[in-house]
Motif scaffolding. Structure first.
Motif, PDB file in Angstrom:
ATOM      1  N   LEU A  35      -0.594  -7.254  15.081  1.00  0.00           N
ATOM      2  CA  LEU A  35      -1.994  -7.531  14.794  1.00  0.00           C
ATOM      3  C   LEU A  35      -2.670  -6.312  14.178  1.00  0.00           C
ATOM      4  CD1 LEU A  35      -4.534  -9.275  14.887  1.00  0.00           C
ATOM      5  CD2 LEU A  35      -4.835  -8.547  17.274  1.00  0.00           C
ATOM      6  N   ASN A  36      -2.418  -5.151  14.706  1.00  0.00           N
ATOM      7  CA  ASN A  36      -3.019  -3.933  14.159  1.00  0.00           C
ATOM      8  C   ASN A  36      -2.648  -3.748  12.687  1.00  0.00           C
ATOM      9  OD1 ASN A  36      -4.489  -1.380  14.449  1.00  0.00           O
ATOM     10  ND2 ASN A  36      -2.477  -0.463  14.159  1.00  0.00           N
ATOM     11  N   GLN A  43      -8.414  -5.307   6.084  1.00  0.00           N
ATOM     12  CA  GLN A  43      -9.461  -4.357   5.726  1.00  0.00           C
ATOM     13  C   GLN A  43      -9.241  -3.756   4.343  1.00  0.00           C
ATOM     14  OE1 GLN A  43      -9.177  -1.849   9.351  1.00  0.00           O
ATOM     15  NE2 GLN A  43     -11.403  -2.019   9.336  1.00  0.00           N
ATOM     16  N   PHE A  44      -7.999  -3.580   3.961  1.00  0.00           N
ATOM     17  CA  PHE A  44      -7.653  -2.931   2.702  1.00  0.00           C
ATOM     18  C   PHE A  44      -7.921  -3.822   1.493  1.00  0.00           C
ATOM     19  CE2 PHE A  44      -4.608  -1.786  -0.651  1.00  0.00           C
ATOM     20  CZ  PHE A  44      -4.877  -0.431  -0.795  1.00  0.00           C
ATOM     21  N   THR A  45      -7.765  -5.129   1.659  1.00  0.00           N
ATOM     22  CA  THR A  45      -7.862  -6.026   0.512  1.00  0.00           C
ATOM     23  C   THR A  45      -9.302  -6.231   0.062  1.00  0.00           C
ATOM     24  OG1 THR A  45      -7.170  -8.147  -0.403  1.00  0.00           O
ATOM     25  CG2 THR A  45      -7.948  -8.176   1.867  1.00  0.00           C
ATOM     26  N   ARG A  73     -12.345  -3.513  14.302  1.00  0.00           N
ATOM     27  CA  ARG A  73     -12.061  -3.365  12.871  1.00  0.00           C
ATOM     28  C   ARG A  73     -13.066  -4.120  12.003  1.00  0.00           C
ATOM     29  NH1 ARG A  73      -7.668  -0.104  11.205  1.00  0.00           N
ATOM     30  NH2 ARG A  73      -6.160   0.015  12.883  1.00  0.00           N
ATOM     31  N   GLY A  74     -13.973  -4.833  12.642  1.00  0.00           N
ATOM     32  CA  GLY A  74     -14.975  -5.584  11.885  1.00  0.00           C
ATOM     33  C   GLY A  74     -14.399  -6.800  11.185  1.00  0.00           C
ATOM     34  N   GLU A 115      -1.009  -2.497   1.998  1.00  0.00           N
ATOM     35  CA  GLU A 115      -1.092  -3.199   0.714  1.00  0.00           C
ATOM     36  C   GLU A 115      -0.509  -4.605   0.767  1.00  0.00           C
ATOM     37  OE1 GLU A 115       1.075  -0.588   1.138  1.00  0.00           O
ATOM     38  OE2 GLU A 115      -0.049   1.123   0.430  1.00  0.00           O
ATOM     39  N   ALA A 116      -0.111  -5.081   1.918  1.00  0.00           N
ATOM     40  CA  ALA A 116       0.644  -6.336   2.030  1.00  0.00           C
ATOM     41  C   ALA A 116      -0.066  -7.525   1.388  1.00  0.00           C
ATOM     42  CB  ALA A 116       0.967  -6.634   3.488  1.00  0.00           C
ATOM     43  N   ILE A 117      -1.336  -7.705   1.676  1.00  0.00           N
ATOM     44  CA  ILE A 117      -2.048  -8.874   1.133  1.00  0.00           C
ATOM     45  C   ILE A 117      -2.185  -8.752  -0.379  1.00  0.00           C
ATOM     46  CG2 ILE A 117      -4.234 -10.139   1.152  1.00  0.00           C
ATOM     47  CD1 ILE A 117      -4.413  -9.306   4.157  1.00  0.00           C
ATOM     48  N   GLU A 118      -2.495  -7.563  -0.842  1.00  0.00           N
ATOM     49  CA  GLU A 118      -2.562  -7.337  -2.294  1.00  0.00           C
ATOM     50  C   GLU A 118      -1.213  -7.650  -2.944  1.00  0.00           C
ATOM     51  OE1 GLU A 118      -5.344  -6.523  -4.050  1.00  0.00           O
ATOM     52  OE2 GLU A 118      -6.366  -6.758  -2.133  1.00  0.00           O
TER      53      GLU A 118
END
Length: 129
Positions: A35-36, A43-45, A73-74, A115-118
């Motif tokens: 999860l972390n 958050q990065f995407t 983490r919002g 960067e996984a989602i990107e």
């Protein structure tokens, strides 16, 4: 792009098929680590992400920790507490209702680079060409 991410979790069962895991940590530790890493990627995407957790029988402590991690983490999360072995059905029903460009379904033992989602979106876009 708008992306729905549905995470299935279960901290009460170490393995479903009786096979040993490659690491010795508790299932809770494995789930929270997953999860972390996923929250960091969210958050990065720059893409809009709709996030849900579909949990199968985790302890109150684990549920509370997962919710706190999202809050810290919002990252807004829809949390579904499911009957035993029903988190796949919950995930499927939730995914069907989403009006998004992509849906990413993931289990609680995957690690994500920031960067996984990107990377996933880039790969899908490249494959569609």
């Amino acid at each position: 792009m708008k992306i729905a991410i549905a995470l299935r979790t279960c901290t009460s069962v170490r393995t479903t098929f009786g096979n040993d895991r490659m690491i010795e940590d508790s299932k809770s530790t494995i789930t929270l680590t997953c999860l972390n890493s996923l929250l960091r990627a969210i958050q990065f995407t720059d893409h809009e992400v709709i996030f849900s957790i579909h949990d199968d029988n985790s302890s109150e402590e684990a549920i509370s920790m997962m919710q706190s991690m999202c809050d810290d983490r919002g990252v807004k999360v829809e949390f579904f507490r499911c009957d035993r072995l029903k988190n796949f059905v919950s995930q499927y029903e939730w995914c069907k209702k989403q009006d998004v460009d992509y849906i990413y379904c993931v289990e609680d033992d995957y690690l994500h680079q920031v960067e996984a989602i990107e990377d996933i979106v880039e790969m899908i876009t490249h494959m569609k060409q």
